[in-house]
Design an enzyme around this catalytic site. Structure first.
Site, PDB file in Angstrom:
ATOM      1  N   HIS A   1       0.892  -1.364   0.066  1.00 31.40           N
ATOM      2  CA  HIS A   1      -0.118  -0.121   0.049  1.00 31.40           C
ATOM      3  C   HIS A   1       0.894   1.200   0.062  1.00 31.40           C
ATOM      4  O   HIS A   1       1.738   1.459   0.846  1.00 31.40           O
ATOM      5  CB  HIS A   1      -0.935   0.083   1.204  1.00 31.40           C
ATOM      6  CG  HIS A   1      -1.949   1.160   0.981  1.00 31.40           C
ATOM      7  ND1 HIS A   1      -3.155   0.677   0.643  1.00 31.40           N
ATOM      8  CD2 HIS A   1      -2.055   2.262   1.350  1.00 31.40           C
ATOM      9  CE1 HIS A   1      -4.049   1.807   0.640  1.00 31.40           C
ATOM     10  NE2 HIS A   1      -3.421   2.944   1.061  1.00 31.40           N
TER      11      HIS A   1
ATOM     12  N   ASP B   1       0.311   5.447  -1.121  1.00 31.61           N
ATOM     13  CA  ASP B   1      -0.669   6.615  -1.755  1.00 31.61           C
ATOM     14  C   ASP B   1      -0.026   7.711  -2.455  1.00 31.61           C
ATOM     15  O   ASP B   1      -0.467   8.608  -2.528  1.00 31.61           O
ATOM     16  CB  ASP B   1      -1.203   7.179  -0.498  1.00 31.61           C
ATOM     17  CG  ASP B   1      -2.553   6.367   0.086  1.00 31.61           C
ATOM     18  OD1 ASP B   1      -3.373   6.149  -0.667  1.00 31.61           O
ATOM     19  OD2 ASP B   1      -2.291   6.061   1.165  1.00 31.61           O
TER      20      ASP B   1
ATOM     21  N   GLU C   1      -8.778   1.604  -2.601  1.00 32.54           N
ATOM     22  CA  GLU C   1      -9.038   1.673  -1.151  1.00 32.54           C
ATOM     23  C   GLU C   1     -10.361   2.084  -0.798  1.00 32.54           C
ATOM     24  O   GLU C   1     -10.351   3.289  -0.550  1.00 32.54           O
ATOM     25  CB  GLU C   1      -7.846   2.508  -0.643  1.00 32.54           C
ATOM     26  CG  GLU C   1      -7.602   2.584   0.936  1.00 32.54           C
ATOM     27  CD  GLU C   1      -6.596   3.443   1.523  1.00 32.54           C
ATOM     28  OE1 GLU C   1      -6.341   3.062   2.582  1.00 32.54           O
ATOM     29  OE2 GLU C   1      -6.184   4.281   0.677  1.00 32.54           O
TER      30      GLU C   1
ATOM     31  N   HIS D   1     -13.183   2.396   3.641  1.00 34.16           N
ATOM     32  CA  HIS D   1     -12.088   3.041   4.094  1.00 34.16           C
ATOM     33  C   HIS D   1     -12.663   3.680   5.594  1.00 34.16           C
ATOM     34  O   HIS D   1     -12.933   2.674   6.190  1.00 34.16           O
ATOM     35  CB  HIS D   1     -11.743   4.356   3.006  1.00 34.16           C
ATOM     36  CG  HIS D   1     -10.608   5.111   3.458  1.00 34.16           C
ATOM     37  ND1 HIS D   1     -10.800   6.482   3.712  1.00 34.16           N
ATOM     38  CD2 HIS D   1      -9.298   4.622   3.621  1.00 34.16           C
ATOM     39  CE1 HIS D   1      -9.206   6.823   4.132  1.00 34.16           C
ATOM     40  NE2 HIS D   1      -8.565   5.803   4.008  1.00 34.16           N
TER      41      HIS D   1
ATOM     42  N   HIS E   1      -8.851  -1.427   7.331  1.00 35.84           N
ATOM     43  CA  HIS E   1      -9.871  -0.553   7.486  1.00 35.84           C
ATOM     44  C   HIS E   1     -11.330  -1.089   7.855  1.00 35.84           C
ATOM     45  O   HIS E   1     -12.161   0.125   8.086  1.00 35.84           O
ATOM     46  CB  HIS E   1      -9.898   0.241   6.148  1.00 35.84           C
ATOM     47  CG  HIS E   1      -8.886   1.377   5.933  1.00 35.84           C
ATOM     48  ND1 HIS E   1      -8.959   2.698   6.921  1.00 35.84           N
ATOM     49  CD2 HIS E   1      -7.897   1.435   5.177  1.00 35.84           C
ATOM     50  CE1 HIS E   1      -8.007   3.452   6.525  1.00 35.84           C
ATOM     51  NE2 HIS E   1      -7.438   3.137   5.515  1.00 35.84           N
TER      52      HIS E   1
ATOM     53  N   HIS F   1      -2.524  -3.033   4.686  1.00 39.64           N
ATOM     54  CA  HIS F   1      -1.552  -2.235   5.451  1.00 39.64           C
ATOM     55  C   HIS F   1      -2.220  -2.064   6.973  1.00 39.64           C
ATOM     56  O   HIS F   1      -3.059  -1.163   7.206  1.00 39.64           O
ATOM     57  CB  HIS F   1      -1.394  -0.799   5.053  1.00 39.64           C
ATOM     58  CG  HIS F   1      -2.651   0.097   4.579  1.00 39.64           C
ATOM     59  ND1 HIS F   1      -3.651  -0.475   3.780  1.00 39.64           N
ATOM     60  CD2 HIS F   1      -3.117   1.287   4.904  1.00 39.64           C
ATOM     61  CE1 HIS F   1      -4.624   0.358   3.695  1.00 39.64           C
ATOM     62  NE2 HIS F   1      -4.327   1.494   4.531  1.00 39.64           N
TER      63      HIS F   1
ATOM     64  N   ASP G   1       2.397   2.172   3.814  1.00 37.83           N
ATOM     65  CA  ASP G   1       1.408   3.226   3.738  1.00 37.83           C
ATOM     66  C   ASP G   1       2.117   4.547   3.448  1.00 37.83           C
ATOM     67  O   ASP G   1       1.833   5.701   4.035  1.00 37.83           O
ATOM     68  CB  ASP G   1       0.533   3.389   5.016  1.00 37.83           C
ATOM     69  CG  ASP G   1      -0.878   4.221   4.865  1.00 37.83           C
ATOM     70  OD1 ASP G   1      -0.782   4.454   3.661  1.00 37.83           O
ATOM     71  OD2 ASP G   1      -1.344   4.290   5.757  1.00 37.83           O
TER      72      ASP G   1
END
Length: 394
Positions: free
Chosen positions: A16, A18, A120, A147, A188, A209, A316
């Site tokens: 993961h 971003d 995600e 999420h 999540h 993650h 992450d």
């Protein structure tokens, strides 16, 4: 132990990252402005640092905020997928698009890092199995069921429970993901959603993650009973580096923040408003820090409870502002591996952690999908039929 040699043979597959959303916010996806090939970017991630970190594959999160709903969420997700493709094509000498375990290894054979995509949040499919299938066709290889906010069919770890886990339609989402070959990501989601998904899943699941709840009490972490069930199903928990998930003081500080925001009528699931509150709050409430040793503790616990075949890494990076001391960017994976080696992890253990477990799960999900496609066709289920919920689309 020669960590460089180990990573050359068994490079890191990270679950993961971003960077795509950071690129959207910082440069409107213009990689001439955010030149991750040249390095020195303000992000946690660029190609020189990925090389220094011994990375062999990255699941780029094609995340969109839960503030976006319906078709707006779908459109923004498509833009994120497109950005991951644009990134890969711009740096085609160093990156290769991959959708299968074999394609990951083919990237390595040409000395390139594999680019994969994971969505995600279930809001990205707008309660549509057809949209789920379309994302898979575009190369998305996992979907995180929620999420920070609930979907109409699944409870999030950081929202008020409504469904009590998965609804009937949520269970159908998991079955259809198994059929098409999209990994079910349980980061999540609430603990009850985790348990419901594991009950219905026909293929191994992942946590892209997340860390261990027994070590750090955060709703975003995985309880031991779920780690055990995940392992029985062949899955992998990709340990994350987020300070509030790996360090008790950071988790306590975050709980205090969430409570203060709630008093002001702002839920943690309300991304933009919560982020603004957090920024103001931190000015008067200095935050504690986490360290590499905290992440080591989570790796050891997941290995102890789930077993060495069921652990991976999901840093992450670029999804949080601060990282643990010693794990500040994607160049630092060797420091983590060295710390684990000092605690007695063998080369084989570390190879499973870095990539072998995740490659196995990818292959098993592909194999299960091939079998299921021989048994049943695409699901035509609708949320209004299974859950009695008014459709969110025409």
């Amino acid at each position: 132990m020669d960590i460089s040699a180990l990573l050359a043979a068994h490079p890191v597959i990270d679950g993961h990252n971003d960077l795509m959303w950071a690129a959207r916010e910082q440069a409107a996806y213009d990689f001439s402005r955010l030149d991750v090939g040249a390095g020195g970017t303000p992000t946690h991630t660029d190609l020189p640092r990925m090389r220094a970190g011994g990375m062999g594959a990255q699941f780029w999160s094609v995340y969109v905020p839960t503030l976006l709903t319906g078709d707006d969420a779908v459109s923004a997700t498509l833009e994120q997928v497109d950005a991951a493709r644009v990134l890969t094509e711009r740096y085609a000498d160093q990156l290769a698009w991959a959708t299968t375990a074999d394609e990951v290894e083919e990237a390595w054979a040409s000395d390139r890092i594999a680019s994969l995509a994971g969505a995600e949040g279930g809001h990205s499919i707008n309660c549509s199995l057809g949209t789920l299938r379309a994302l898979h066709a575009l190369g998305v290889r996992y979907l995180t069921l929620t999420h920070n906010a609930n979907t109409p069919w699944a409870d999030s770890a950081t929202d008020t429970p409504v469904a009590g886990g998965l609804t009937a339609f949520g269970r159908e989402v998991v079955r259809e993901m198994n059929r098409v070959g999209m990994m079910v990501d349980l980061s999540h989601v609430s603990a009850e959603t985790m348990r419901d998904a594991l009950e219905v899943a026909e293929a191994p699941v992942i946590f892209s993650h997340s860390s261990a709840r027994a070590v750090t009490d955060s709703p975003r972490n995985v309880p031991d009973d779920v780690l055990e069930a995940m392992a029985r199903g062949g899955g992998v928990c990709m340990v994350t580096f987020v300070p509030k998930f790996v360090n008790a003081a950071c988790a306590d500080a975050h709980r205090e923040l969430v409570a203060a925001a709630a008093e002001g009528g702002i839920a943690e699931a309300d991304g933009p408003r919560f982020s603004a509150f957090e920024k103001a709050w931190s000015l008067d409430h200095p935050q504690p820090s986490a360290t590499l040793a905290d992440v080591v503790a989570h790796c050891e616990h997941v290995r102890e409870v789930a077993g060495i075949d069921h652990i991976g890494l999901g840093g992450d990076y670029d999804g949080v502002v601060t990282l643990p001391d010693g794990l500040e960017d994607v160049s630092t994976y060797p420091a983590l591996l060295a710390a684990l080696a000092e605690r007695g992890w063998s080369g084989d253990d570390l190879a499973r952690l870095t990539c072998r477990n995740t490659l196995r799960v990818l292959r098993e999900v592909e194999s299960v999908a091939a079998d299921l496609q021989a048994e049943r066709g695409p699901s035509l289920a609708r949320i209004e039929d299974l859950d009695g919920v008014r459709p969110l689309h025409p």
